[in-house]
Enzyme design. Structure first.
Site, mmCIF file in Angstrom:
data_model
loop_
_atom_site.group_PDB
_atom_site.id
_atom_site.type_symbol
_atom_site.label_atom_id
_atom_site.label_comp_id
_atom_site.label_asym_id
_atom_site.label_seq_id
_atom_site.Cartn_x
_atom_site.Cartn_y
_atom_site.Cartn_z
ATOM 1 N N THR A 82 0.823 -1.213 0.000
ATOM 2 C CA THR A 82 0.000 0.000 0.000
ATOM 3 C C THR A 82 0.857 1.264 0.000
ATOM 4 O OG1 THR A 82 -1.739 -1.169 1.187
ATOM 5 C CG2 THR A 82 -1.795 1.226 1.257
ATOM 6 N N GLY B 273 2.281 -2.872 8.642
ATOM 7 C CA GLY B 273 2.456 -3.130 10.063
ATOM 8 C C GLY B 273 3.883 -3.544 10.377
ATOM 9 N N GLU C 149 -5.966 -5.421 3.769
ATOM 10 C CA GLU C 149 -5.878 -6.518 2.799
ATOM 11 C C GLU C 149 -7.020 -6.450 1.778
ATOM 12 O OE1 GLU C 149 -4.236 -9.149 0.613
ATOM 13 O OE2 GLU C 149 -3.255 -8.190 2.299
#
Length: 700
Positions: free
Chosen positions: A145, A184, A429
């Site tokens: 992303t 993350g 996701e």
């Protein structure tokens, strides 16, 4: 004495609820959790966690962002140390992570970094990168992303240009919006990342591919040259995870750090594309993650419904008459009408998650043989189910919190934190709406292909979850057979209704897209595509509401059918007795009836169901609420969720909710002193008398 005569001990209420249960709860626990031995092992692991400093949850609800981040990593490394010294197995470690329930900087290392190496790395790459990953000598993340692009992978702007002379890839973030955003663990934890970037060779763009890039040095944990990396700041929840940003300024990596199991770049700079049959092999990692999300949705919603159902069973509100005990909140129809369908959804999610993982494992076996034929359908189904299941779980958690009234607003209930940490799944996701469009695109293309082949005498048979579309023409002529409320208790009646709507919406979606495509072509907005359907551009963008609905009704039909089939299989195998199967079939009926009741227009619009039959479905819905009410607590007890995992004053297994609330409140950091942290610096100067006996406040 008067108060004592009408006030009920909540522990006695919960015990009474359990005596009302009509089925064998421990037996259902064994079935859902994999056997009594696994439950006993979980209890041992809970004891192990509670005795460790890093496993202490007593202050979890009061932690600062920094304390969350550090504490989550301590927990993760604490489990890893147990694995290293051999005191627990790998399976134990997985269970301990779920029990600790402390998402942190290793989430994507475990969930995407390692799986990507295993799925897309060559044997040599796996041999080089997996051992240090397993041993935590390096910590990875997954960087796809960007600030400007998320689900639309083809739009990624980060580039990876091959330098033949140096045998290196040059990774670069050419724009502000190409900055990687959200991975993350990237913020402060990860040393390496799987980076998705556009492969460029001699000026030709070959689209996004995966590369392994080192982010930080392994001595001082500082950014590598050319890399800017940091934490993206506070979020709605998920505070223990350091979601990060990262940009690259012409960062060079060796050629062998492109993942080359399926696509390769030779030393001469020649691009070797994957075989046509497995050109989308890189999607396999996303499918795995989405299948795992489907499985996880049931686990999370089980926690919410356990807390809310137990609390609603012991919370009493409003006496029916003077001198009588107040009514249990769960006995109000509106509360049961919220919680019992959510319990039904939880069981449906549980069984769907198991089936989804089974399908993925079957694909893995085929993939190793070079067979990828099942991937398109698996990708479409996992995308749609990821959306449906996470919407169901996220909305369900909030609905559970609201049923708990004012106490549900307290973090000590466990529900606000559960929602804060989970709700990101509806966008993580893959944004759910976009994933629904992927599912719908597959369904529309498949239906059109089947129709076209039938017209040419070369019948194409649809297989898998969409096989029901083979009979779409005949299905549209069908009408509901229900003749009374009892008919809706039969799974074939409910399933037929759900299937009919899925078929009708599929045909509607094809017609909507055909009309939009023609309109766009005639209006000059786009050329008429081959086949007469535009799957991108103005026509597609103007049809998305119908497409999203198609994905939702398809996946709900699949989930209900899977629920019914699994109960039948378990009963036939002898693992489920008739009484237990009967209760779960009632839950499956409630799943369908509550859904149909809430969406009656979909069943009335084409005459499939009459108004009278709609009223029958509604009566069946209400009747099922009454029939399942005695089993409510037993059904959530069957999830066998430990108090340690729930970490909730309201969801305690013993029902002693009010004592738990008070004790947990006393432990709040704000109660560390009697006078409080603001007394000396703020309250005392303002409230105590100054010179001449005048307070600061009196002069205002």
């Amino acid at each position: 004495k008067l108060i004592a005569s009408i006030v009920m001990d909540p522990r006695e209420d919960l015990a009474a609820e359990r005596r009302r249960c009509e089925f064998d709860v421990p037996k259902l626990q064994d079935l859902l959790c994999g056997g009594r031995d696994k439950l006993e092992r979980r209890a041992q692991l809970v004891d192990l966690l509670q005795k460790s400093g890093w496993g202490d949850k007593s202050k979890r609800h009061s932690l600062s962002r920094e304390e969350e981040y550090v504490g989550a990593l301590k927990g993760a490394f604490g489990i890893w140390e147990k694995l290293q010294d051999g005191s627990v197995t790998l399976d134990d470690g997985i269970i301990m992570r779920s029990l600790l329930d402390f998402p942190g900087g290793l989430e994507l290392h475990i969930g995407m970094f390692i799986p990507t190496i295993r799925a897309q790395g060559t044997p040599e790459q796996q041999a080089k990168w997996l051992p240090p990953s397993y041993n935590l000598k390096i910590v990875g993340t997954y960087a796809q992303t960007e600030l400007g692009h998320g689900t639309f992978v083809r739009g990624l702007e980060t580039t990876a240009t091959f330098d033949k002379a140096a045998q290196e890839f040059v990774l670069h973030s050419p724009t502000l919006t190409s900055t990687k955003w959200w991975p993350g663990g990237m913020g402060k934890t990860a040393t390496h990342a799987v980076v998705m970037a556009r492969l460029c060779i001699d000026g030709k763009d070959y689209g996004p591919h995966a590369y392994l890039v080192q982010l930080r040095d392994l001595v001082k944990h500082l950014p590598m040259p050319g890399i800017k990396v940091g934490d993206i700041g506070p979020k709605f929840g998920y505070g223990g995870v350091d979601n990060g940003y990262m940009s690259m300024d012409h960062v060079r990596i060796p050629r062998d750090q492109m993942f080359m199991k399926y696509s390769q770049v030779t030393e001469e700079g020649r691009y070797v594309a994957p075989p046509a049959a497995n050109s989308k092999a890189s999607y396999s990692t996303m499918v795995l993650i989405r299948a795992d999300i489907v499985k996880g949705a049931g686990n999370v919603l089980a926690r919410a419904v356990t807390i809310a159902t137990r609390y609603s069973a012991v919370r009493r509100q409003t006496a029916p008459a003077k001198g009588e005990r107040e009514t249990q909140v769960l006995d109000y129809q509106n509360t049961a009408g919220t919680l019992l369908p959510l319990i039904a959804n939880t069981y449906a999610l549980h069984f769907m998650g198991e089936s989804m993982m089974k399908m993925y494992k079957q694909f893995e076996v085929a993939r190793e043989k070079g067979v990828f034929s099942s991937l398109p359908e698996l990708h479409a189904l996992s995308s749609g189910l990821k959306a449906l299941c996470t919407w169901t779980a996220a909305d369900g958690i909030e609905a559970c919190r609201r049923t708990c009234g004012g106490h549900g607003y307290s973090k000590l209930s466990g529900l606000p934190s559960l929602f804060e940490n989970y709700v990101q799944n509806v966008t993580w996701e893959g944004d759910n709406n976009v994933l629904c469009l992927q599912t719908a695109r597959y369904l529309v293309k498949t239906l059109v292909l089947a129709r076209a082949s039938a017209g040419m005498g070369d019948k194409f048979t649809i297989e898998g979850s969409a096989a029901y579309l083979n009979g779409v023409a005949g299905e549209l002529e069908q009408r509901c057979t229900a003749q009374g409320p009892a008919c809706w208790m039969r799974p074939e009646v409910a399933s037929a209704a759900l299937r009919h709507v899925a078929c009708r919406v599929a045909v509607e979606a094809v017609g909507t897209l055909q009309a939009a495509t023609v309109q766009a072509a005639h209006g000059g907005a786009a050329a008429m595509p081959k086949g007469g359907l535009a799957f991108e551009g103005p026509a597609w963008n103007g049809s998305t509401l119908t497409m999203i609905k198609l994905a939702r009704v398809h996946c709900f039909y699949v989930m209900h059918l899977n629920f019914v089939d699994r109960v039948a299989e378990e009963q036939q195998s002898g693992r489920m007795d008739a009484v237990m199967a009967g209760v779960l079939m009632q839950l499956a009926a409630l799943l369908a009836a509550s859904h149909i009741d809430a969406n009656l227009g979909d069943y009335l619009i084409d005459g499939y169901m009459s108004g009278a039959q709609g009223a029958m479905a509604r009566e069946a819905h209400l009747q099922l609420l009454r029939e399942l009410r005695p089993n409510a607590v037993g059904l959530v007890d069957a999830f066998a969720l430990e108090d340690y995992l729930l970490n909730s004053a309201l969801g305690r297994a013993d029902g002693d909710v009010y004592r738990a609330l008070l004790e947990m409140a006393k432990a709040s950091p704000l109660n560390a002193t009697e006078e409080g942290p603001a007394w000396e610096g703020v309250l005392k100067p303002a409230m105590t008398q100054g010179p001449g006996g005048v307070t600061a406040l009196s002069r205002l």
